[in-house]
Design a protein around this motif. Structure first.
Motif, mmCIF file in Angstrom:
data_model
loop_
_atom_site.group_PDB
_atom_site.id
_atom_site.type_symbol
_atom_site.label_atom_id
_atom_site.label_comp_id
_atom_site.label_asym_id
_atom_site.label_seq_id
_atom_site.Cartn_x
_atom_site.Cartn_y
_atom_site.Cartn_z
ATOM 1 N N LEU A 158 -16.724 56.522 -15.839
ATOM 2 C CA LEU A 158 -18.050 55.826 -15.350
ATOM 3 C C LEU A 158 -19.416 56.163 -15.891
ATOM 4 O O LEU A 158 -19.956 55.184 -15.825
ATOM 5 N N LYS A 159 -19.672 57.384 -16.301
ATOM 6 C CA LYS A 159 -20.983 57.662 -17.170
ATOM 7 C C LYS A 159 -21.050 56.629 -18.161
ATOM 8 O O LYS A 159 -22.194 56.130 -18.381
ATOM 9 N N TYR A 160 -19.959 56.671 -19.068
ATOM 10 C CA TYR A 160 -20.016 55.923 -20.289
ATOM 11 C C TYR A 160 -20.301 54.239 -19.898
ATOM 12 O O TYR A 160 -21.343 53.668 -20.498
ATOM 13 N N GLU A 161 -19.452 53.817 -19.030
ATOM 14 C CA GLU A 161 -19.917 52.488 -18.678
ATOM 15 C C GLU A 161 -21.117 52.042 -17.986
ATOM 16 O O GLU A 161 -21.932 51.229 -18.300
ATOM 17 N N ARG A 197 -23.874 41.552 -16.925
ATOM 18 C CA ARG A 197 -22.738 42.219 -16.672
ATOM 19 C C ARG A 197 -22.799 43.188 -15.482
ATOM 20 O O ARG A 197 -23.767 43.646 -15.636
ATOM 21 N N LYS A 198 -21.835 43.116 -14.776
ATOM 22 C CA LYS A 198 -22.019 43.852 -13.526
ATOM 23 C C LYS A 198 -20.970 45.212 -13.566
ATOM 24 O O LYS A 198 -19.840 45.250 -14.204
ATOM 25 N N MET A 199 -21.277 46.397 -13.024
ATOM 26 C CA MET A 199 -20.158 47.340 -12.864
ATOM 27 C C MET A 199 -20.094 47.656 -11.631
ATOM 28 O O MET A 199 -21.039 47.982 -10.637
ATOM 29 N N LEU A 231 -14.265 60.371 -5.455
ATOM 30 C CA LEU A 231 -14.568 61.153 -6.704
ATOM 31 C C LEU A 231 -16.178 61.174 -6.812
ATOM 32 O O LEU A 231 -16.801 62.030 -7.220
ATOM 33 N N ILE A 232 -16.655 59.961 -6.551
ATOM 34 C CA ILE A 232 -18.266 59.726 -6.629
ATOM 35 C C ILE A 232 -18.828 60.839 -5.695
ATOM 36 O O ILE A 232 -20.091 61.208 -5.745
ATOM 37 N N ASN A 233 -18.223 60.853 -4.335
ATOM 38 C CA ASN A 233 -18.734 61.512 -3.471
ATOM 39 C C ASN A 233 -18.795 63.060 -3.787
ATOM 40 O O ASN A 233 -19.675 63.741 -3.758
ATOM 41 N N ILE A 234 -17.700 63.548 -4.199
ATOM 42 C CA ILE A 234 -17.605 64.923 -4.550
ATOM 43 C C ILE A 234 -18.627 64.995 -5.796
ATOM 44 O O ILE A 234 -19.355 66.141 -5.855
ATOM 45 N N VAL A 245 -23.345 55.386 -9.064
ATOM 46 C CA VAL A 245 -23.686 56.158 -10.217
ATOM 47 C C VAL A 245 -25.007 56.106 -10.680
ATOM 48 O O VAL A 245 -25.477 57.458 -11.103
ATOM 49 N N ASP A 246 -25.653 55.173 -10.502
ATOM 50 C CA ASP A 246 -27.097 55.241 -10.795
ATOM 51 C C ASP A 246 -27.764 56.054 -10.082
ATOM 52 O O ASP A 246 -28.797 56.881 -10.662
ATOM 53 N N CYS A 247 -27.385 56.348 -8.764
ATOM 54 C CA CYS A 247 -28.478 57.289 -7.921
ATOM 55 C C CYS A 247 -27.932 58.442 -8.602
ATOM 56 O O CYS A 247 -28.905 59.486 -8.278
#
Length: 126
Positions: free
Chosen positions: A66-69, A85-87, A17-20, A93-95
């Motif tokens: 993902l965006k919300y977290e 805290r880590k995600m 999903l992140i790749n797309i 997602v940051d990138c």
């Protein structure tokens, strides 16, 4: 009949999903789009090409989560100044979310090795 609506996303599915999502065309379509069902239908079609069966609603929900977290973690880290805290998939997602204007080199993410190949995600599980 199980629709899989509550089915947990595996790391490989999230990576796909992140790749797309990292695709420049997808990002441009998502920017400012309020009616985005067609965009997430396209994402679901691309996932299906990789053997991942998710409908557009599942894709949109995972994208939003993902965006919300990510944003909640950003806010928390700003407030505390010390990330406690880590995600999962934070760097990816940051990138995407803080991407610099795209130059001719395309997508300049440190995680480009993760996102460059969509054929075999299982090789990249840590």
């Amino acid at each position: 009949n199980d629709t899989g609506a509550g089915k947990h996303w595996s790391d490989n599915e999230v990576r796909a999903l992140i790749n797309i999502w990292s695709d420049e065309k997808i990002q441009q379509m998502l920017e400012g789009a309020t009616r985005n069902k067609e965009i997430f239908e396209e994402i679901a079609r691309r996932l299906m090409k990789h053997g991942i069966d998710r409908d557009w609603k599942q894709c949109r929900t995972k994208y939003k989560n993902l965006k919300y977290e990510y944003r909640a973690l950003q806010k928390e880290n700003e407030h505390l100044g010390n990330p406690r805290r880590k995600m999962r998939f934070y760097d990816e997602v940051d990138c995407i979310l803080r991407r610099q204007p795209l130059g001719t080199s395309g997508w300049g993410c440190e995680s480009s090795s993760l996102l460059s190949g969509t054929k075999n995600f299982s090789d990249e599980i840590k």
